[in-house]
Scaffold this motif. Structure first.
Motif, PDB file in Angstrom:
ATOM      1  N   ALA A  16     -46.974   6.385  45.518  1.00  0.00           N
ATOM      2  CA  ALA A  16     -45.530   6.615  45.695  1.00  0.00           C
ATOM      3  C   ALA A  16     -44.955   7.396  44.522  1.00  0.00           C
ATOM      4  O   ALA A  16     -44.134   8.304  44.699  1.00  0.00           O
ATOM      5  N   LEU A  17     -45.377   7.055  43.304  1.00  0.00           N
ATOM      6  CA  LEU A  17     -44.897   7.768  42.114  1.00  0.00           C
ATOM      7  C   LEU A  17     -45.325   9.232  42.140  1.00  0.00           C
ATOM      8  O   LEU A  17     -44.538  10.127  41.788  1.00  0.00           O
ATOM      9  N   GLU A  18     -46.560   9.501  42.574  1.00  0.00           N
ATOM     10  CA  GLU A  18     -47.019  10.884  42.657  1.00  0.00           C
ATOM     11  C   GLU A  18     -46.205  11.668  43.673  1.00  0.00           C
ATOM     12  O   GLU A  18     -45.863  12.821  43.462  1.00  0.00           O
ATOM     13  N   THR A  19     -45.910  11.035  44.789  1.00  0.00           N
ATOM     14  CA  THR A  19     -45.082  11.693  45.821  1.00  0.00           C
ATOM     15  C   THR A  19     -43.691  12.004  45.278  1.00  0.00           C
ATOM     16  O   THR A  19     -43.161  13.107  45.464  1.00  0.00           O
ATOM     17  N   LEU A  20     -43.093  11.043  44.583  1.00  0.00           N
ATOM     18  CA  LEU A  20     -41.761  11.255  44.011  1.00  0.00           C
ATOM     19  C   LEU A  20     -41.785  12.337  42.942  1.00  0.00           C
ATOM     20  O   LEU A  20     -40.859  13.155  42.852  1.00  0.00           O
ATOM     21  N   LYS A  21     -42.834  12.366  42.116  1.00  0.00           N
ATOM     22  CA  LYS A  21     -42.939  13.414  41.089  1.00  0.00           C
ATOM     23  C   LYS A  21     -42.956  14.796  41.725  1.00  0.00           C
ATOM     24  O   LYS A  21     -42.302  15.737  41.245  1.00  0.00           O
ATOM     25  N   ARG A  22     -43.722  14.918  42.822  1.00  0.00           N
ATOM     26  CA  ARG A  22     -43.846  16.210  43.491  1.00  0.00           C
ATOM     27  C   ARG A  22     -42.490  16.676  44.049  1.00  0.00           C
ATOM     28  O   ARG A  22     -42.099  17.823  43.887  1.00  0.00           O
ATOM     29  N   ILE A  23     -41.781  15.779  44.685  1.00  0.00           N
ATOM     30  CA  ILE A  23     -40.460  16.121  45.245  1.00  0.00           C
ATOM     31  C   ILE A  23     -39.475  16.434  44.124  1.00  0.00           C
ATOM     32  O   ILE A  23     -38.683  17.378  44.213  1.00  0.00           O
ATOM     33  N   TYR A  24     -39.524  15.645  43.063  1.00  0.00           N
ATOM     34  CA  TYR A  24     -38.623  15.812  41.905  1.00  0.00           C
ATOM     35  C   TYR A  24     -38.816  17.199  41.274  1.00  0.00           C
ATOM     36  O   TYR A  24     -37.846  17.910  40.997  1.00  0.00           O
ATOM     37  N   ALA A  25     -40.060  17.595  41.063  1.00  0.00           N
ATOM     38  CA  ALA A  25     -40.359  18.885  40.439  1.00  0.00           C
ATOM     39  C   ALA A  25     -39.990  20.041  41.354  1.00  0.00           C
ATOM     40  O   ALA A  25     -39.478  21.082  40.907  1.00  0.00           O
ATOM     41  N   ALA A  26     -40.222  19.868  42.665  1.00  0.00           N
ATOM     42  CA  ALA A  26     -39.949  20.947  43.627  1.00  0.00           C
ATOM     43  C   ALA A  26     -38.461  21.211  43.786  1.00  0.00           C
ATOM     44  O   ALA A  26     -38.058  22.272  44.281  1.00  0.00           O
ATOM     45  N   ASN A  27     -37.629  20.269  43.374  1.00  0.00           N
ATOM     46  CA  ASN A  27     -36.177  20.416  43.541  1.00  0.00           C
ATOM     47  C   ASN A  27     -35.456  20.527  42.200  1.00  0.00           C
ATOM     48  O   ASN A  27     -34.315  20.056  42.051  1.00  0.00           O
ATOM     49  N   GLY A  28     -36.137  21.167  41.233  1.00  0.00           N
ATOM     50  CA  GLY A  28     -35.477  21.406  39.943  1.00  0.00           C
ATOM     51  C   GLY A  28     -35.142  20.145  39.200  1.00  0.00           C
ATOM     52  O   GLY A  28     -34.037  19.999  38.672  1.00  0.00           O
ATOM     53  N   ASN A  29     -36.094  19.192  39.155  1.00  0.00           N
ATOM     54  CA  ASN A  29     -35.894  17.915  38.458  1.00  0.00           C
ATOM     55  C   ASN A  29     -34.705  17.134  38.994  1.00  0.00           C
ATOM     56  O   ASN A  29     -33.837  16.667  38.250  1.00  0.00           O
ATOM     57  N   SER A  30     -34.686  17.039  40.295  1.00  0.00           N
ATOM     58  CA  SER A  30     -33.667  16.218  40.958  1.00  0.00           C
ATOM     59  C   SER A  30     -34.202  15.818  42.329  1.00  0.00           C
ATOM     60  O   SER A  30     -35.174  16.395  42.820  1.00  0.00           O
ATOM     61  N   PHE A  31     -33.565  14.826  42.914  1.00  0.00           N
ATOM     62  CA  PHE A  31     -33.978  14.374  44.241  1.00  0.00           C
ATOM     63  C   PHE A  31     -32.977  14.858  45.285  1.00  0.00           C
ATOM     64  O   PHE A  31     -31.766  14.642  45.133  1.00  0.00           O
ATOM     65  N   PRO A  32     -33.459  15.507  46.361  1.00  0.00           N
ATOM     66  CA  PRO A  32     -32.549  15.908  47.436  1.00  0.00           C
ATOM     67  C   PRO A  32     -32.057  14.695  48.206  1.00  0.00           C
ATOM     68  O   PRO A  32     -32.642  13.605  48.131  1.00  0.00           O
ATOM     69  N   ALA A  33     -30.980  14.869  48.961  1.00  0.00           N
ATOM     70  CA  ALA A  33     -30.390  13.756  49.707  1.00  0.00           C
ATOM     71  C   ALA A  33     -31.348  13.199  50.757  1.00  0.00           C
ATOM     72  O   ALA A  33     -31.286  12.020  51.099  1.00  0.00           O
ATOM     73  N   ASP A  34     -32.259  14.047  51.256  1.00  0.00           N
ATOM     74  CA  ASP A  34     -33.161  13.597  52.316  1.00  0.00           C
ATOM     75  C   ASP A  34     -34.540  13.207  51.783  1.00  0.00           C
ATOM     76  O   ASP A  34     -35.551  13.338  52.489  1.00  0.00           O
ATOM     77  N   THR A  35     -34.606  12.735  50.550  1.00  0.00           N
ATOM     78  CA  THR A  35     -35.888  12.353  49.958  1.00  0.00           C
ATOM     79  C   THR A  35     -36.650  11.356  50.834  1.00  0.00           C
ATOM     80  O   THR A  35     -37.853  11.511  51.091  1.00  0.00           O
ATOM     81  N   THR A  36     -35.972  10.329  51.287  1.00  0.00           N
ATOM     82  CA  THR A  36     -36.625   9.306  52.110  1.00  0.00           C
ATOM     83  C   THR A  36     -37.212   9.917  53.382  1.00  0.00           C
ATOM     84  O   THR A  36     -38.344   9.600  53.774  1.00  0.00           O
ATOM     85  N   LYS A  37     -36.452  10.820  54.013  1.00  0.00           N
ATOM     86  CA  LYS A  37     -36.948  11.474  55.225  1.00  0.00           C
ATOM     87  C   LYS A  37     -38.186  12.320  54.927  1.00  0.00           C
ATOM     88  O   LYS A  37     -39.133  12.353  55.711  1.00  0.00           O
ATOM     89  N   GLN A  38     -38.161  13.006  53.776  1.00  0.00           N
ATOM     90  CA  GLN A  38     -39.318  13.822  53.409  1.00  0.00           C
ATOM     91  C   GLN A  38     -40.569  12.949  53.215  1.00  0.00           C
ATOM     92  O   GLN A  38     -41.661  13.307  53.651  1.00  0.00           O
ATOM     93  N   VAL A  39     -40.409  11.801  52.567  1.00  0.00           N
ATOM     94  CA  VAL A  39     -41.544  10.903  52.333  1.00  0.00           C
ATOM     95  C   VAL A  39     -42.106  10.411  53.660  1.00  0.00           C
ATOM     96  O   VAL A  39     -43.328  10.404  53.885  1.00  0.00           O
ATOM     97  N   GLN A  40     -41.213   9.991  54.576  1.00  0.00           N
ATOM     98  CA  GLN A  40     -41.665   9.468  55.860  1.00  0.00           C
ATOM     99  C   GLN A  40     -42.297  10.558  56.716  1.00  0.00           C
ATOM    100  O   GLN A  40     -43.293  10.323  57.414  1.00  0.00           O
ATOM    101  N   ALA A  41     -41.720  11.763  56.649  1.00  0.00           N
ATOM    102  CA  ALA A  41     -42.231  12.871  57.464  1.00  0.00           C
ATOM    103  C   ALA A  41     -43.627  13.312  57.014  1.00  0.00           C
ATOM    104  O   ALA A  41     -44.422  13.805  57.822  1.00  0.00           O
TER     105      ALA A  41
END
Length: 887
Positions: free
Chosen positions: A767-792
């Protein structure tokens, strides 16, 4: 004193006026002002447009345009009501002028409403073609009408006297001929809710699309006994049916009023709140979505049909344009204002290119709270031509008025006065260094008002021309002109403008418009930020003399002291909401500040007794907490959030210090941190309590110089690990106390187990690796649809079994990462919970009220009964459980 004040005002205006003249020349280029005869709320005695700055009440009120529909009384002279006045009426038609905002609805009339509660007056009204008619209406409407270019009793701009009066109760049952109406004759019927202060007192009835009309008309139609009680004949009501005239898409269809009344459960004209709601629904849906299905403009959209019907009616003189203020406007002379047709100069706010540049600037400005920005955006959407001239009083001649009879009104000439302040000391400063506002002494540079020409102002404000040219043209020293240019360049732009929220709709938006007009090519001189505050309450009540809770500033200072008054003002609230000055807050802070002074004295006196050397875990946590509080307080001050600043600078810091003191009881506090606490709280509180802070700084702490000159505290980078350590300790102690209280009567609570995790589980690592990847891809921030991205992504680790825990875990990590950055997403726990809690087990036991604390890892099998408690554990989130009771 009054004479001296007037002298000062006049002397000030002498220098200020040339600057305003220059500003209006700039606003005029390119043309942004027009002269026209226009309707505006006006003082009838002074013939003066009443604006926000010249009226006593009715700020920002605009004229409301009606159409007066001529409802002709059939056989008026033969009717008992008018027969006594036949000689006055003569050959003139008797008209009931129905005021309407919706001319397209005239085709749906079933009757006309009048009031039985007041008397109507008769006046002779002259049409544009010269025809004279007798209008039956309220005196207020007649007064308004004669100021709008329509002679009333051959009077313009005056107070027409009525020809005769008729009680409203006598007006019921009059036969009328209504233009465009399906019925040849309709009748007047009584309505209790008609106001004498709105419209003409004559109201058209269109029950198909007016909920008020529908409820009142259908009530009369359905209740014969009620008609009889009111003296209403059946033939005035029963032959008439509701006429569908507008079709609205959806459920409202062709019966908008009927559908809405039934849907909201309105059964009586007394359901005023529901009727108001229904009116908004039907009006907005009909006007913006409706299409005409009857009348000369069938097939047209309602908004289009309204304009066409208004033109047709006024062209054929079966209707008149009529204006009145949207609500009561009282001038400063105490008179009710009318809407008058006046020669008036307007600033054309709202011009597309001008509006566009201001709108873009608003998007970039710091507005501190969303409501402030929203207020400007809304105002920019509607603010347009604004009257800017008047004919009396002190002021500046309007540059574009060739007659030289008009001066700039006191709102339009006061939007950029802060530019004047940058050089005012050149005009009002005397040779001895004092200020002179009454012309009793010359300024030190010998500058006279007539020297401050547009040439000079243009150089000061724009750098156009040269100081030497100004010297040759006016006699002002080139060196002095250059100094004025330097002063203006140094101080401008306006970094922060603070004002009241009700001025957004005029003064403050014009402030932005005019900066854009005067410095169109230099946005660096446009205002940087605007803060707006609400009104003020005292102890949750509106401040007023009648309630006896009106507090003058000097009274508050004498009662509570300056610093406690300031703190109560800060605590009164942030944002545009009305502030609430709480007397108890001011009273309480008298003791709190006294206690703070005593505390600083004691800590400073005993500083040599405190520990030195290496920091303990509690030292590190407190130092980190101070860093966080300094950062937070600095941010609150920067955002003008003074209540929040008080919360962090005083309440939070004193609470954390007391916690630190408690934690260090067995090992004493660290001297460096004691000194840091006393200096930090003094400096953080200085903007709110400057006098107490000054006393502590110089008299208690013995610092050199004034506290106001001391730099704001600086903070070292916040250590996420210390934040986690602090939270773990606090959460564990709190949970133990809760569990101990719950179980105190059931069992022995002398010892407790605290389970910890020193590593993440495999699925948590994924889970941490997944969050790191999303965080880095969005300029060190989490998009509003983070949960949807993880589930998708449907990664293999995210099984149904771990899904609930995984969602909670990732939400927890995201929350920390958004506040503390990338450290919160690390694969290695930021602290070792086992080492931390083991090292302070004695403190945890003492603070929690138990005798023994066992720190165990989640892998420990000593107590199989604790399976549930161990399943909840993760790094940074221990869980607690009491050892099982052995039989």
């Amino acid at each position: 004193e009054s004479f001296l004040f007037l002298c000062r005002v006049f002397f000030f205006v002498m220098y200020f006026s040339p600057l305003i003249f220059f500003f209006f020349l700039m606003i005029r280029r390119p043309p942004r002002s027009t002269l026209s005869s226009s309707s505006a709320a006006s003082d009838v005695y002074k013939r003066q447009v009443s604006t926000q700055s010249t009226g006593a009440s009715g700020e920002g009120v605009q004229p409301q345009e009606y159409t007066l529909v001529k409802l002709k009384v059939k056989g008026a002279k033969d009717h008992p009501v008018f027969a006594p006045f036949a000689a006055i009426i003569g050959d003139m038609d008797v008209i009931l002028p129905g005021a309407t905002l919706r001319t397209e609805t005239v085709i749906g009339q079933t009757n006309c409403w009048v009031s039985s509660e007041f008397a109507y007056k008769a006046y002779v009204v002259s049409t544009p073609s010269g025809k004279k008619e007798v209008f039956i209406m309220t005196a207020r409407a007649a007064r308004n009408l004669c100021f709008q270019g329509i002679p009333v009793n051959d009077v313009l701009n005056g107070e027409p006297e009525p020809l005769f009066e008729i009680e409203g109760s006598q007006m019921v049952g009059l036969p009328l001929s209504a233009p465009y109406c399906k019925y040849d004759t309709i009748y007047t019927l009584p309505m209790a809710s008609i106001s004498e202060t709105k419209g003409t007192g004559i109201v058209m009835s269109v029950p198909s699309d007016s909920c008020d009309d529908y409820v009142n008309f259908t009530t009369l139609l359905a209740k014969p006994a009620y008609r009889e009680k009111l003296g209403i004949k059946d033939e005035w009501v029963t032959p008439f049916e509701v006429i569908p005239i507008i079709e609205i898409p959806g459920e409202l269809g062709r019966d908008a009023a009927k559908v809405t009344v039934e849907k909201l459960g309105i059964t009586s004209a007394k359901d005023t709140a529901k009727l108001e709601e229904a009116k908004k629904i039907v009006y907005q849906a009909g006007f913006y979505q409706g299409v005409m299905i009857a009348g000369p403009f069938a097939g047209c959209k309602v908004a289009e049909a309204k304009v066409k019907m208004m033109k047709e009616m006024t062209d054929n003189e079966i209707g008149l344009r009529y204006f009145e203020p949207t609500k009561e406007v009282i001038s400063r002379s105490g008179d009710e204002c009318v809407v008058a047709l006046c020669d008036q100069w307007f600033i054309e706010y709202g011009k597309e290119d001008w509006k566009k540049s201001v709108t873009e600037h608003v998007e970039q400005m710091d507005m501190y709270f969303p409501g402030i920005r929203n207020g400007f955006e809304e105002t920019l959407n509607w603010l347009s031509d604004w009257p800017c001239s008047r004919t009396f009083g002190l002021g500046t001649t309007l540059p574009c008025d060739a007659s030289n009879s008009m001066i700039i009104d006191s709102l339009s000439d006061s939007t950029i006065y802060m530019a004047y302040y940058t050089v005012a000391h050149f005009f009002h400063g005397t040779a001895d260094g004092n200020s002179c506002l009454d012309a009793s002494a010359p300024n030190q540079y010998g500058i006279k008002p007539d020297m401050m020409t547009s040439l000079v102002w243009n150089y000061i404000m724009h750098g156009t021309g040269s100081a030497e040219e100004c010297n040759k043209a006016t006699g002002i020293s080139a060196e002095v002109v250059e100094k004025m240019r330097t002063e203006f360049s140094y101080w401008y732009p306006v970094d922060l403008r603070v004002s009241a929220k009700d001025l957004i709709q005029n003064h403050l938006t014009m402030f932005l418009y005019n900066h854009a007009a005067i410095w169109p090519a230099n946005k660096e001189l446009w205002p940087k930020s605007i803060y707006c505050n609400g009104h003020i309450q005292v102890n949750n009540e509106k401040m007023s003399k009648s309630k006896g809770n009106f507090i003058m500033l000097r009274q508050a200072v004498n009662t509570y002291g300056a610093d406690c008054t300031r703190i109560a003002c800060a605590d009164a609230g942030d944002s545009m909401d009305d502030a609430n000055f709480v007397s108890k807050t001011a009273e309480d802070f008298i003791m709190r500040l006294t206690t703070l002074v005593d505390q600083c004295k004691e800590l400073t006196t005993k500083v040599a007794e405190y520990r030195t050397g290496e920091f303990t875990i509690f030292d590190k946590i407190f130092a980190n907490t101070v860093n966080a509080i300094v950062d937070a307080t600095s941010s609150h001050y920067a955002k003008m959030s003074f209540r929040m600043a008080l919360g962090s600078a005083y309440h939070e810091l004193t609470k954390e210090f007391n916690q630190y003191k408690l934690a260090c009881e067995s090992n004493n506090m660290h001297a460096d941190l004691v000194r840091r606490y006393t200096t930090t709280i003094t400096l953080l509180m200085q903007p709110l309590a400057p006098h107490v802070s000054e006393h502590i700084w110089t008299e208690v702490l013995g610092e050199k110089g004034s506290v106001v000159n001391a730099p704001f505290p600086t903070a070292d980078p916040i250590e996420y690990s210390m934040h986690v350590a602090s939270r773990v300790i606090a959460d564990v102690c709190k949970e133990i106390r809760i569990q101990a209280q719950k179980n105190a009567k059931k069992r022995n609570v002398d010892e407790i187990c605290v389970y910890v995790a020193t590593t993440f589980l495999p699925w948590q690592m994924s889970a941490l690796e997944t969050l790191k990847r999303i965080y880095a891809a969005n300029g060190n921030s989490f998009p509003a649809d983070t949960t949807k991205q993880v589930q998708a992504a449907k990664e293999s680790w995210l099984t149904k079994e771990v899904m609930p825990d995984a969602m909670a875990f990732m939400a927890f990590i995201r929350q920390n990462a958004e506040k503390y950055g990338e450290d919160a997403i690390g694969s290695t726990p930021s602290i070792d919970d086992a080492d931390l809690l083991s090292s302070i087990a004695e403190y945890v036991a003492k603070t929690s009220g138990v005798q023994k604390v066992h720190v165990l890892t989640r892998e420990d099998e000593t107590y199989p009964e604790h399976k549930s408690a161990k399943s909840k554990v993760r790094p940074g989130e221990p869980s607690v459980a009491f050892p099982p009771v052995r039989k």
